[in-house]
Design a protein around this motif. Sequence first.
Motif, PDB file in Angstrom:
ATOM      1  N   THR A   1       0.835  -1.319   0.120  1.00 48.11           N
ATOM      2  CA  THR A   1      -0.104   0.143  -0.018  1.00 48.11           C
ATOM      3  C   THR A   1       0.750   1.379   0.039  1.00 48.11           C
ATOM      4  OG1 THR A   1      -0.368   0.444   2.307  1.00 48.11           O
ATOM      5  CG2 THR A   1      -1.823  -1.152   1.077  1.00 48.11           C
ATOM      6  N   GLY A   2       2.045   1.118  -0.120  1.00 46.32           N
ATOM      7  CA  GLY A   2       2.873   2.417  -0.262  1.00 46.32           C
ATOM      8  C   GLY A   2       2.954   2.860  -1.768  1.00 46.32           C
ATOM      9  N   VAL A   3       3.393   3.991  -1.887  1.00 45.29           N
ATOM     10  CA  VAL A   3       3.311   4.605  -3.413  1.00 45.29           C
ATOM     11  C   VAL A   3       3.868   3.898  -4.415  1.00 45.29           C
ATOM     12  CG1 VAL A   3       5.427   5.979  -3.080  1.00 45.29           C
ATOM     13  CG2 VAL A   3       3.328   6.738  -4.622  1.00 45.29           C
ATOM     14  N   ASP A   4       4.941   3.164  -4.052  1.00 45.34           N
ATOM     15  CA  ASP A   4       5.634   2.347  -5.002  1.00 45.34           C
ATOM     16  C   ASP A   4       4.817   0.977  -5.653  1.00 45.34           C
ATOM     17  OD1 ASP A   4       7.708   4.049  -4.806  1.00 45.34           O
ATOM     18  OD2 ASP A   4       8.691   2.701  -3.313  1.00 45.34           O
ATOM     19  N   SER A   5       4.200   0.562  -4.535  1.00 41.78           N
ATOM     20  CA  SER A   5       3.493  -1.054  -4.912  1.00 41.78           C
ATOM     21  C   SER A   5       2.216  -0.413  -5.540  1.00 41.78           C
ATOM     22  CB  SER A   5       3.124  -1.835  -3.758  1.00 41.78           C
ATOM     23  OG  SER A   5       2.682  -1.309  -2.479  1.00 41.78           O
ATOM     24  N   MET A   6       1.605   0.710  -4.985  1.00 41.96           N
ATOM     25  CA  MET A   6       0.243   1.144  -5.679  1.00 41.96           C
ATOM     26  C   MET A   6       0.423   1.550  -7.262  1.00 41.96           C
ATOM     27  SD  MET A   6      -1.918   0.187  -3.395  1.00 41.96           S
ATOM     28  CE  MET A   6      -3.175   0.886  -4.205  1.00 41.96           C
ATOM     29  N   VAL A   7       1.315   2.162  -7.504  1.00 40.37           N
ATOM     30  CA  VAL A   7       2.004   2.383  -8.718  1.00 40.37           C
ATOM     31  C   VAL A   7       2.082   1.276  -9.799  1.00 40.37           C
ATOM     32  CG1 VAL A   7       3.399   3.574 -10.173  1.00 40.37           C
ATOM     33  CG2 VAL A   7       2.657   4.701  -8.339  1.00 40.37           C
ATOM     34  N   LEU A   8       2.728   0.566  -9.094  1.00 39.06           N
ATOM     35  CA  LEU A   8       2.905  -0.906  -9.906  1.00 39.06           C
ATOM     36  C   LEU A   8       1.640  -1.604 -10.109  1.00 39.06           C
ATOM     37  CD1 LEU A   8       4.853  -3.173 -10.990  1.00 39.06           C
ATOM     38  CD2 LEU A   8       4.942  -4.102  -8.500  1.00 39.06           C
ATOM     39  N   LEU A   9       0.608  -1.724  -9.096  1.00 35.06           N
ATOM     40  CA  LEU A   9      -0.329  -2.243  -9.408  1.00 35.06           C
ATOM     41  C   LEU A   9      -1.229  -1.641 -10.259  1.00 35.06           C
ATOM     42  CD1 LEU A   9      -2.453  -4.498  -8.505  1.00 35.06           C
ATOM     43  CD2 LEU A   9      -3.182  -3.273  -6.595  1.00 35.06           C
ATOM     44  N   ASP A  10      -1.388  -0.336 -10.268  1.00 32.55           N
ATOM     45  CA  ASP A  10      -2.190   0.365 -11.319  1.00 32.55           C
ATOM     46  C   ASP A  10      -1.458   0.418 -12.785  1.00 32.55           C
ATOM     47  OD1 ASP A  10      -4.319   2.800 -11.506  1.00 32.55           O
ATOM     48  OD2 ASP A  10      -2.692   3.431 -12.720  1.00 32.55           O
ATOM     49  N   LEU A  11      -0.272   0.297 -13.016  1.00 33.72           N
ATOM     50  CA  LEU A  11       0.296   0.153 -14.077  1.00 33.72           C
ATOM     51  C   LEU A  11      -0.206  -1.024 -14.775  1.00 33.72           C
ATOM     52  CD1 LEU A  11       3.831   1.759 -13.455  1.00 33.72           C
ATOM     53  CD2 LEU A  11       2.190   2.802 -15.235  1.00 33.72           C
ATOM     54  N   LEU A  12       0.062  -2.302 -14.040  1.00 32.15           N
ATOM     55  CA  LEU A  12      -0.243  -3.540 -14.531  1.00 32.15           C
ATOM     56  C   LEU A  12      -1.727  -3.636 -15.005  1.00 32.15           C
ATOM     57  CD1 LEU A  12       2.004  -5.734 -11.793  1.00 32.15           C
ATOM     58  CD2 LEU A  12       2.216  -5.455 -14.309  1.00 32.15           C
ATOM     59  N   GLN A  13      -2.629  -3.000 -14.069  1.00 36.60           N
ATOM     60  CA  GLN A  13      -3.855  -3.031 -14.544  1.00 36.60           C
ATOM     61  C   GLN A  13      -4.500  -2.185 -15.758  1.00 36.60           C
ATOM     62  OE1 GLN A  13      -6.744  -2.729 -10.900  1.00 36.60           O
ATOM     63  NE2 GLN A  13      -4.995  -1.879 -10.030  1.00 36.60           N
ATOM     64  N   ASN A  14      -3.524  -1.445 -16.137  1.00 39.83           N
ATOM     65  CA  ASN A  14      -3.691  -0.654 -17.285  1.00 39.83           C
ATOM     66  C   ASN A  14      -2.854  -0.957 -18.498  1.00 39.83           C
ATOM     67  OD1 ASN A  14      -5.592   1.767 -16.779  1.00 39.83           O
ATOM     68  ND2 ASN A  14      -4.436   1.538 -14.760  1.00 39.83           N
ATOM     69  N   LEU A  15      -2.259  -2.127 -18.416  1.00 48.88           N
ATOM     70  CA  LEU A  15      -1.591  -2.865 -19.603  1.00 48.88           C
ATOM     71  C   LEU A  15      -2.445  -2.858 -20.835  1.00 48.88           C
ATOM     72  CD1 LEU A  15       0.732  -5.250 -17.901  1.00 48.88           C
ATOM     73  CD2 LEU A  15       1.653  -3.195 -19.425  1.00 48.88           C
ATOM     74  N   PRO A  16      -2.159  -3.073 -22.036  1.00 51.41           N
ATOM     75  CA  PRO A  16      -3.017  -3.343 -23.002  1.00 51.41           C
ATOM     76  C   PRO A  16      -3.768  -4.806 -22.845  1.00 51.41           C
ATOM     77  CG  PRO A  16      -1.173  -2.509 -23.940  1.00 51.41           C
ATOM     78  CD  PRO A  16      -1.001  -2.435 -22.669  1.00 51.41           C
ATOM     79  N   LYS A  17      -4.735  -4.911 -23.007  1.00 50.80           N
ATOM     80  CA  LYS A  17      -5.735  -6.074 -22.827  1.00 50.80           C
ATOM     81  C   LYS A  17      -4.839  -7.312 -23.159  1.00 50.80           C
ATOM     82  CE  LYS A  17     -10.374  -8.380 -22.874  1.00 50.80           C
ATOM     83  NZ  LYS A  17     -11.640  -8.438 -23.637  1.00 50.80           N
TER      84      LYS A  17
ATOM     85  N   LEU B   1       7.368   7.833 -10.027  1.00 52.98           N
ATOM     86  CA  LEU B   1       6.380   7.197  -9.474  1.00 52.98           C
ATOM     87  C   LEU B   1       5.623   8.110  -8.872  1.00 52.98           C
ATOM     88  CD1 LEU B   1       8.327   3.942  -8.142  1.00 52.98           C
ATOM     89  CD2 LEU B   1       7.337   4.160 -10.279  1.00 52.98           C
ATOM     90  N   ARG B   2       6.017   8.939  -7.837  1.00 54.59           N
ATOM     91  CA  ARG B   2       5.224   9.933  -7.038  1.00 54.59           C
ATOM     92  C   ARG B   2       4.350  10.556  -8.048  1.00 54.59           C
ATOM     93  NH1 ARG B   2       5.327  10.546  -2.063  1.00 54.59           N
ATOM     94  NH2 ARG B   2       6.724   9.484  -0.543  1.00 54.59           N
ATOM     95  N   ARG B   3       5.092  11.414  -9.343  1.00 59.46           N
ATOM     96  CA  ARG B   3       4.448  12.123 -10.258  1.00 59.46           C
ATOM     97  C   ARG B   3       3.159  11.336 -10.640  1.00 59.46           C
ATOM     98  NH1 ARG B   3       8.068  12.622 -13.510  1.00 59.46           N
ATOM     99  NH2 ARG B   3       7.084  11.393 -15.289  1.00 59.46           N
ATOM    100  N   TYR B   4       3.192   9.844 -11.186  1.00 58.12           N
ATOM    101  CA  TYR B   4       2.549   9.280 -11.725  1.00 58.12           C
ATOM    102  C   TYR B   4       1.226   8.955 -10.801  1.00 58.12           C
ATOM    103  CZ  TYR B   4       0.082   5.192 -13.746  1.00 58.12           C
ATOM    104  OH  TYR B   4      -1.028   4.334 -14.194  1.00 58.12           O
ATOM    105  N   ALA B   5       1.587   8.895  -9.275  1.00 59.31           N
ATOM    106  CA  ALA B   5       0.575   8.549  -8.346  1.00 59.31           C
ATOM    107  C   ALA B   5      -0.423   9.660  -8.342  1.00 59.31           C
ATOM    108  CB  ALA B   5       1.087   8.195  -7.135  1.00 59.31           C
ATOM    109  N   LYS B   6       0.298  11.063  -8.207  1.00 62.73           N
ATOM    110  CA  LYS B   6      -0.387  12.367  -8.037  1.00 62.73           C
ATOM    111  C   LYS B   6      -1.164  12.592  -9.401  1.00 62.73           C
ATOM    112  CE  LYS B   6       2.769  14.345  -4.918  1.00 62.73           C
ATOM    113  NZ  LYS B   6       3.824  15.363  -4.623  1.00 62.73           N
ATOM    114  N   ASP B   7      -0.645  12.279 -10.440  1.00 58.39           N
ATOM    115  CA  ASP B   7      -1.337  12.559 -11.821  1.00 58.39           C
ATOM    116  C   ASP B   7      -2.613  11.776 -11.839  1.00 58.39           C
ATOM    117  OD1 ASP B   7       0.439  14.644 -12.374  1.00 58.39           O
ATOM    118  OD2 ASP B   7       1.437  13.324 -13.800  1.00 58.39           O
ATOM    119  N   HIS B   8      -2.738  10.595 -11.628  1.00 57.39           N
ATOM    120  CA  HIS B   8      -3.704   9.577 -11.551  1.00 57.39           C
ATOM    121  C   HIS B   8      -4.571   9.321 -10.324  1.00 57.39           C
ATOM    122  CE1 HIS B   8      -1.270   8.534 -14.976  1.00 57.39           C
ATOM    123  NE2 HIS B   8      -2.158   8.066 -15.397  1.00 57.39           N
TER     124      HIS B   8
END
Length: 449
Positions: free
Chosen positions: A30-46, A174-181
């Motif tokens: 639940t830290g910023v690094d792993s939450m970004v990783l989880l979000d990026l993986l969910q948004n990979l092309p189908k 990673l922090r920038r991505y987390a804030k932007d999203h």
Amino acid sequence: MKDPKLTMERSPLGSRFFSSSNTLVVAVSTGVDSMVLLDLLQNLPKLRRPRLIVAHVNHHLRTQSTAEEAFLRAYCRQRNLPLEVAQWAVAEHPAKGIEAAARRFRYSFFATVMDKYQAQAVATAHHQDDLAETVLMKLIRGGRIEQLGALRWQRPFASGALIRPLLALNKQDLRRYAKDHQLTWFEDETNRDLTPFRNRVRHRYLPSLSVENPRLVTALASDAEQINDLLGLANERLGELDATLRTERGFSLAAFRRLSESTQRSYLRYYLTKRGVATIKEEQLHQLVTGLGDQTRPPQSFQLPNQWCLVKGYREAFLKKAGQTAQEGESEGEFVVELGQWYRLRAGGAFSVTRQPDQGSVTTVWLTNNQFPLTCRPVQAGDRLLLKGGTHQRVRRVLIDQKVPRDLRANQRVIVDALGQVVWLVGVKVAWFDRRPGALPVALCQREQ
């Protein structure tokens, strides 16, 4: 600044692990690094998006641990993501070495989740700053050069691989991505405590050195990647050399003496490390090279860490446990288990681990190559035994249930694998390991004396 989404899609891991036909366990704190990783993986092309299994460990080390777990449960429920949670109870926390113990517990749990879902890999959120911190820590502490390339894109783990898709991204990305999203994450308040060495490196040493080179993090990460490439090449060549020097018990002294001195040192490091002797100092390594090269001295034994000794014969050199005869041994403390060797127990009797079952076989377990070498040590607080179905039982409870007398429990030993998992509570109970692809049968043997 890099675009994390594009960087993820172009990752060198993508062609092997990012596919809709694969299953991937994602380690999420639940830290910023792993939450970004989880979000990026969910948004990979189908077509490139693997089936995701979220794995979370509640270490019960901070007051906010319960809130973090509750948040992640809700997050995964809203997105229909399978979630596996492990509880590291306070009663199982050791008095010393808690960080190392937490890591062992965490990765043992990840391996269990991998097996349960037949996943190809576990993904962690290590990034470029983590890599730079690790390199700087190793440089400050000193040691072997191999340790400078410790964090790699991937490495063998359990029945598959451990992958780090964010290694090309730094913390700012990673922090920038987390804030932007507009992602939600939790800050670990203990990260600001300067008592742990890593935190001092992160908050004090790296920022100070970055004044001299603002791109220090990138430079250190690049150095580590180059070291990894060179070490990979060196290990390939040393593996080929090992095949030419190898004898029935060890390696040929005549062939060893024909090598240059630098190659002798490199080969000896390789030989010892591959056989579980990884803590030898450079001074002792030089002494070994000199001793093995001296043809005027008779056969002798060189004492090594963890009760190992390197025996110099007339024609070959080989490893064995100090004080062992050819058929049985006597050991105390912690030591690497040599397959086929018998070891006496202080409580009576002897045990052996072998690929060839004999009349003393207790049972057979199926182990993968990355679980070796096996280690024998006394029972520790927090040791748990894997049961059929994926659950665990505390070793202390097993001893009580099996009515092992209290005075014998103090001498009770366990065999653990390279991942820290208990394989055998010697003489009492064996862990359950499913027969996975690539697993080989290993016989656990015991006899009375």
